[in-house]
Design a protein around this motif. Structure first.
Motif, PDB file in Angstrom:
ATOM      1  N   ARG A  47      -8.786  -0.532   5.790  1.00  0.00           N
ATOM      2  CA  ARG A  47      -8.388   0.591   4.947  1.00  0.00           C
ATOM      3  C   ARG A  47      -8.808   1.892   5.631  1.00  0.00           C
ATOM      4  O   ARG A  47      -9.820   1.934   6.335  1.00  0.00           O
ATOM      5  N   ALA A  99      -2.143  -0.754   6.491  1.00  0.00           N
ATOM      6  CA  ALA A  99      -2.322   0.519   5.777  1.00  0.00           C
ATOM      7  C   ALA A  99      -1.911   1.651   6.707  1.00  0.00           C
ATOM      8  O   ALA A  99      -2.354   1.705   7.863  1.00  0.00           O
ATOM      9  N   ASN A 115     -11.713  -0.894  -1.580  1.00  0.00           N
ATOM     10  CA  ASN A 115     -10.855   0.290  -1.600  1.00  0.00           C
ATOM     11  C   ASN A 115     -11.713   1.508  -1.944  1.00  0.00           C
ATOM     12  O   ASN A 115     -12.652   1.410  -2.747  1.00  0.00           O
ATOM     13  N   THR A 142       0.865  -1.177   0.000  1.00  0.00           N
ATOM     14  CA  THR A 142       0.000   0.000   0.000  1.00  0.00           C
ATOM     15  C   THR A 142       0.902   1.228   0.000  1.00  0.00           C
ATOM     16  O   THR A 142       2.110   1.124   0.247  1.00  0.00           O
TER      17      THR A 142
END
Length: 277
Positions: free
Chosen positions: A154, A115, A202, A70
């Protein structure tokens, strides 16, 4: 209109390419490539990380032995997994630093799905059989988001909220959104109908578009027939658009929109991988 889609193949290699992610400015894509021609997605230690321009040019390997890449703050670094560690690679200096040593922070557990928040001071990741956690990198004061196992964490751009995949809902999973400490939670997406096993979510950089993969049945990433969906956040779930119609496995999508694009404008660019099964 799905009929107006234009699909461009960006990689053509006998090895497996997956887990592609756009840089914050949309100019670059980082992804994982298997070290052998065929590697299961469950085999997390047999991958290298590669970088290319958004049109597929200037491809180069940047990390040996990395998984689940990421982007770090401002697109200046890559956050990834190697074994039980989560690391950050500075793209300019090519130096790596350890963000989390799983052997110390979570002994006897497997970690992943990391992340880094755009601010650079918060990290989230999943801990197998424990659930996802989030908190400040420097102090390693991790808050457990839920008492149950969740994954695919995320950040929601422009906030300190998170999204993740929860093991419940219409098709056995659903996509949740919550505050940093997990105290405020809501269902972000649980697609009606039979193709409702959501995974790989996402958000676009402006948080207006959600992209993910979904199956009608099955979860195994090597074999399940995932298809790619995109949805304008806040609209009825039924208005989500299916982007792929492929009998194999489409997964790990990402979506990018240029800054200042109109609120109703469809996202111009998605990237994803597909696997012939």
């Amino acid at each position: 209109d799905v009929a107006e889609q234009r699909v461009v193949q960006l990689t053509d290699d006998p090895h497996v390419d997956f887990s592609s992610r756009f840089s914050p400015d949309g100019e670059w894509i980082v992804w994982a490539r298997s070290q052998r021609e065929w590697v299961s997605f469950r085999e997390t230690e047999a991958w290298d990380l590669w970088l290319m321009r958004h049109d597929g040019s200037e491809a180069r390997r940047i990390v040996e032995g990395g998984y689940h890449p990421t982007w770090g703050p401002n697109g200046e670094s890559i956050v990834f997994q190697r074994g039980v560690q989560i690391l950050e690679l500075d793209l300019e200096t090519e130096r790596e630093r350890v963000l989390v040593d799983g052997a110390t922070a979570f002994p006897d557990f497997r970690i992943g799905d990391a992340a880094l928040h755009p601010s650079g001071d918060l990290l989230t990741f999943a801990v197998l059989r424990h659930g996802a956690v989030a908190g400040p990198v420097a102090r390693e004061e991790w808050s457990r988001l839920t008492p149950a196992q969740v994954c695919q964490t995320r950040w929601v751009p422009g906030t300190r909220d998170l999204i993740w995949v929860d093991p419940s809902g219409n098709g056995g999973t659903r996509i949740m959104r919550s505050s940093l400490d997990g105290s405020r939670q809501e269902v972000l997406m649980d697609l009606p109908g039979n193709r409702s096993h959501e995974y790989f979510p996402n958000l676009s950089p402006d948080a207006r578009w959600l992209v993910w993969g979904a199956t009608a049945e099955g979860h195994e990433h090597d074999r399940a027939d995932y298809e790619i969906f995109v949805w304008r956040v806040g609209e009825p779930w039924e208005e989500a658009m299916r982007l792929t119609f492929y009998s194999g496995n489409d997964q790990c999508p990402d979506v990018w929109v240029p800054a200042g694009s109109a609120a109703g404008e469809l996202p111009p660019t998605c990237c994803f991988s597909w696997v012939v099964s």
